[in-house]
Design a protein around this motif. Structure first.
Motif, mmCIF file in Angstrom:
data_model
loop_
_atom_site.group_PDB
_atom_site.id
_atom_site.type_symbol
_atom_site.label_atom_id
_atom_site.label_comp_id
_atom_site.label_asym_id
_atom_site.label_seq_id
_atom_site.Cartn_x
_atom_site.Cartn_y
_atom_site.Cartn_z
ATOM 1 N N TYR A 228 68.771 43.200 87.710
ATOM 2 C CA TYR A 228 69.734 43.788 88.645
ATOM 3 C C TYR A 228 70.605 44.830 87.930
ATOM 4 O O TYR A 228 70.852 45.919 88.461
ATOM 5 C CB TYR A 228 70.611 42.690 89.249
ATOM 6 N N TYR A 259 68.332 36.071 95.190
ATOM 7 C CA TYR A 259 68.485 37.417 95.751
ATOM 8 C C TYR A 259 69.635 37.440 96.758
ATOM 9 O O TYR A 259 70.385 38.414 96.829
ATOM 10 C CB TYR A 259 67.190 37.860 96.415
ATOM 11 N N LYS A 263 72.808 39.841 96.779
ATOM 12 C CA LYS A 263 73.066 40.626 97.983
ATOM 13 C C LYS A 263 74.496 40.422 98.480
ATOM 14 O O LYS A 263 75.189 41.376 98.862
ATOM 15 C CB LYS A 263 72.064 40.231 99.066
ATOM 16 N N TYR A 273 70.073 46.789 96.551
ATOM 17 C CA TYR A 273 69.351 46.584 95.297
ATOM 18 C C TYR A 273 67.921 47.094 95.430
ATOM 19 O O TYR A 273 67.210 46.759 96.380
ATOM 20 C CB TYR A 273 69.344 45.096 94.945
ATOM 21 N N GLN A 275 64.405 47.045 93.566
ATOM 22 C CA GLN A 275 63.693 46.306 92.533
ATOM 23 C C GLN A 275 62.860 47.223 91.645
ATOM 24 O O GLN A 275 62.175 48.125 92.126
ATOM 25 C CB GLN A 275 62.797 45.240 93.164
#
Length: 335
Positions: A228, A259, A263, A273, A275
């Motif tokens: 992240y 996740y 979030k 986000y 990936q």
């Protein structure tokens, strides 16, 4: 070429060959090595061009008695290498802005051999001046070979597309000679406190320095936050410091964020986000480890400020040293 001098030359060539082989193994972990090895010369890796050069030069010296033109060919090859090294040194100084010790060692051997050959040639001119005039053909050929080596390297040296598109995680002034590296761990409480000092100096310092926030993993669970962090550093530069604060706050609540946790943590910042591939994250972590080795970082938080032009660095460790005043003082000393 006398026997002793031939042994001396062969020894230098062997040393150059060894350095080229070591360069091909990626043994060097300095930032300059990593960057320099991404460049290709007409599609060939630079370490292999060194291996071919030193092998061919060694064969020419060893077979001098059997091949009448071996001495001339050796001098032409050496002059071309000397011209080529001019470009490689300029590349490290002005483009990569970091030095590769192995590359510099190879360049030093090339120029030492070139100087020795030049001294021998000048000496022979003085000794034979009264016997017969020296032709200007050989010096002209050497000059042409030197210029040709310079031109071929200048025109053929390039990064492949994959390397050229390497992730740029630097914040601040991208082309600055002043570099700031912050090594931290997401589960280190002292690292979280350091963020306040960075926020205080960032507005002023980011206008004259480029920042790289390096994940130095001390707690294994901190790896859960790395993908992240790398994505935010790449895609969300304007909000990156705020996103770091959100990640540190989340790390105090859980060591294994889902996740949905991520979030929720970044929702107030209105950021999505994105990936990255596993390969991108793995490569970046490898680069982070090399930086930690280059600057001899063993604990977090550690702040390293470096002048990319002079190579001088200042290292601040722990909350007692990483303060706004000491950061700005160290930066001013290195400008």
């Amino acid at each position: 070429m006398g026997k002793r001098y031939r042994i001396f030359v062969l020894t230098l060539l062997a040393a150059g060959l060894i350095l080229s082989v070591l360069s091909a193994t990626d043994l060097c972990s300095f930032g300059g090595c990593t960057e320099a090895h991404q460049y290709l010369l007409f599609g060939f890796a630079l370490p292999w061009t060194g291996i071919v050069f030193f092998t061919m030069a060694g064969l020419l010296v060893a077979l001098k008695k059997r091949i009448p033109s071996a001495r001339l060919l050796f001098n032409l090859l050496l002059a071309g290498a000397a011209g080529s090294e001019v470009n490689l040194i300029l590349l490290q100084k002005y483009v990569i802005r970091a030095w590769c010790p192995l590359c510099l060692g190879i360049a030093a051997i090339v120029y030492l051999l070139a100087v020795c050959q030049l001294v021998r040639y000048v000496t022979s001119i003085k000794e034979e001046f009264h016997m017969r005039p020296k032709s200007a053909v050989k010096p002209l050929l050497m000059s042409i070979s030197f210029l040709l080596g310079f031109y071929l390297t200048f025109s053929g040296l390039a990064k492949p597309d994959a390397a050229a598109s390497q992730l740029n995680l630097y914040q601040g002034k991208q082309d600055s000679k002043l570099e700031v590296y912050l090594f931290s761990d997401w589960l280190c409480p002292f690292c979280a406190r350091t963020e306040g000092a960075i926020e205080a100096v960032y507005p002023a310092l980011s206008r004259k320095a480029r920042f790289l926030f390096v994940d130095k993993i001390v707690h294994p669970e901190a790896m859960n936050f790395v993908p992240y962090d790398i994505s935010f550093a790449l895609h969300e530069k304007t909000k990156y410091l705020q996103l770091r604060k959100a990640l540190f706050a989340l790390a105090q609540k859980t060591r294994n964020p889902s996740y949905e946790d991520i979030k929720g943590a970044i929702a107030p910042l209105k950021v999505t986000y994105r990936q990255l591939s596993f390969l991108d994250v793995t490569q970046q972590m490898t680069d982070f480890q090399k930086l930690a080795g280059q600057f001899k970082v063993t604990s977090t938080p550690t702040l390293v400020i470096r002048n990319g032009k002079t190579g001088k660095t200042r290292t601040l460790t722990g909350n007692s040293q990483i303060t706004p005043d000491q950061i700005m003082k160290a930066a001013q000393e290195l400008e």
